[in-house]
Design an enzyme around this catalytic site. Structure first.
Site, PDB file in Angstrom:
ATOM      1  N   HIS A   1     -12.715   7.301   4.180  1.00 59.73           N
ATOM      2  CA  HIS A   1     -11.406   7.596   3.602  1.00 59.73           C
ATOM      3  C   HIS A   1     -11.448   7.222   2.127  1.00 59.73           C
ATOM      4  O   HIS A   1     -11.878   6.130   1.759  1.00 59.73           O
ATOM      5  CB  HIS A   1     -10.330   6.805   4.333  1.00 59.73           C
ATOM      6  CG  HIS A   1      -9.011   6.797   3.633  1.00 59.73           C
ATOM      7  ND1 HIS A   1      -8.402   7.951   3.201  1.00 59.73           N
ATOM      8  CD2 HIS A   1      -8.188   5.778   3.276  1.00 59.73           C
ATOM      9  CE1 HIS A   1      -7.259   7.649   2.615  1.00 59.73           C
ATOM     10  NE2 HIS A   1      -7.110   6.335   2.644  1.00 59.73           N
TER      11      HIS A   1
ATOM     12  N   CYS B   1      -3.561   7.573   6.995  1.00 57.84           N
ATOM     13  CA  CYS B   1      -4.891   7.857   6.455  1.00 57.84           C
ATOM     14  C   CYS B   1      -5.967   7.946   7.531  1.00 57.84           C
ATOM     15  O   CYS B   1      -7.012   8.555   7.315  1.00 57.84           O
ATOM     16  CB  CYS B   1      -5.273   6.802   5.419  1.00 57.84           C
ATOM     17  SG  CYS B   1      -4.101   6.692   4.048  1.00 57.84           S
TER      18      CYS B   1
ATOM     19  N   ASN C   1      -6.471   9.587  -3.489  1.00 60.29           N
ATOM     20  CA  ASN C   1      -6.280   9.332  -2.059  1.00 60.29           C
ATOM     21  C   ASN C   1      -5.417  10.449  -1.469  1.00 60.29           C
ATOM     22  O   ASN C   1      -4.237  10.545  -1.766  1.00 60.29           O
ATOM     23  CB  ASN C   1      -5.597   7.967  -1.881  1.00 60.29           C
ATOM     24  CG  ASN C   1      -5.390   7.588  -0.429  1.00 60.29           C
ATOM     25  OD1 ASN C   1      -5.504   8.405   0.477  1.00 60.29           O
ATOM     26  ND2 ASN C   1      -5.059   6.325  -0.213  1.00 60.29           N
TER      27      ASN C   1
END
Length: 321
Positions: A248, A113, A278
């Site tokens: 993020h 990520c 996500n």
């Protein structure tokens, strides 16, 4: 001074939009359960003919259009992904070929990520050293390929997508645009909290994503607040100076907790997790592009990018748009 400046952004999403209600028909979950714990209402899932490479190519094309350049103007591609099209060659080379480029460096970075921030830092270093003048930096993922669709605690959290920046060397004034400061970190001691249980040199297969959510949450809030303070100190700014935080998009609770730790109002935080879920390395550039296109991020704004992912890896970048 020579600085790496963001001159364009672009993004791409799969055709298939999957709502929480859609998921509830296949997984033991509900719209209420997902919303309360994550803030997510929908995500996009790649079809069989859509790949990390095809999404990355579309995002790169959109970013070049926004920047007013073509592949002939590019001399570097850095692509962040944990879900490449193949073990090798690098998906960046697939994108390079699809765009009609040839000869210049193109490579992948794997930091999950946080990957886009690692990729942006690599491009920044190569530009400032004179190894490149204009680069495409991409975050692209098809996490749906590595999800265990019988594990409702993880499969509801992720989606597919891609985002891209065009960055180039420019001679700017001290208060001009560009990347101002970056801090990157990693701590492999926590690799068993968020990982994939497979790989070429271990199991010989791709594996599935596994996560201990409570522990990841605790580390994420602490690490992200700390790295944001580090970057602000390096650049000589205070939290109140930030116009926008582009984090993020892991979980609405993490976004809120991190903002509160820094004393930042949520009105300054770009939130797209509700729409995209996500998307790992794609989430920061995807969210940035959404905020640029809807007019929130404007020229001259001070923007903080931040992310944390499996590894653990984490980092932040402060830039002036």
């Amino acid at each position: 001074m020579i600085r790496t400046v963001v001159t364009g952004s672009g993004s791409a999403l799969p055709r298939n939009r999957v709502t929480n209600a859609d998921l509830a028909e296949k997984v033991d979950t509900s719209d209420e359960w997902i919303r309360e714990r994550t803030g997510i209402t929908q995500r996009y899932i790649a079809s069989d003919d859509e790949t990390t490479g095809s999404l990355a190519t579309a995002a790169a094309q959109a970013a070049m259009e926004n920047a007013g350049c073509t592949i002939a103007d590019i001399d570097l591609i850095v692509l962040a992904t944990a879900t490449p099209d193949r073990t090798f060659p690098a998906t960046a080379t697939t994108v390079q070929n699809a765009l009609g480029g040839k000869g210049f460096p193109a490579f992948d970075i794997a930091a999950v990520c946080s990957g886009f921030l690692y990729a942006l830092a690599a491009a920044d270093a190569m530009i400032r050293s004179g190894m490149a003048t204009r680069a495409i930096v991409i975050g692209a993922e098809t996490f749906s390929r590595i999800l265990d669709w019988e594990d409702r605690t993880t499969c509801v959290l992720f989606g597919d997508g891609a985002g891209a920046f065009i960055v180039e060397a420019q001679d700017v004034a001290e208060d001009g645009p560009g990347l101002l400061a970056t801090k990157l970190h990693a701590d492999g001691a926590h690799g068993n909290l968020l990982y994939v249980d497979g790989g070429p040199s271990t199991t010989g297969d791709v594996g599935k994503l596994r996560m201990k959510g409570r522990e990841v949450f605790r580390h994420a809030v602490g690490n992200l607040a700390e790295v944001l303070r580090e970057v602000l100190a390096d650049a000589g700014f205070e939290p109140a100076d930030i116009d926008w935080v582009v984090p993020h998009q892991a979980n609405a609770r993490i976004l809120d907790a991190t903002a509160r730790k820094l004393g930042l109002p949520m009105e300054k935080v770009v939130v797209t997790v509700d729409q995209h879920a996500n998307t790992s390395a794609a989430s920061v550039p995807l969210a940035y592009d959404v905020a640029r296109r809807d007019g929130r991020i404007k020229q001259g704004d001070l923007v903080m990018l931040e992310a944390m992912g499996g590894g653990f890896t984490w980092g932040a970048t402060l830039l002036r748009a």
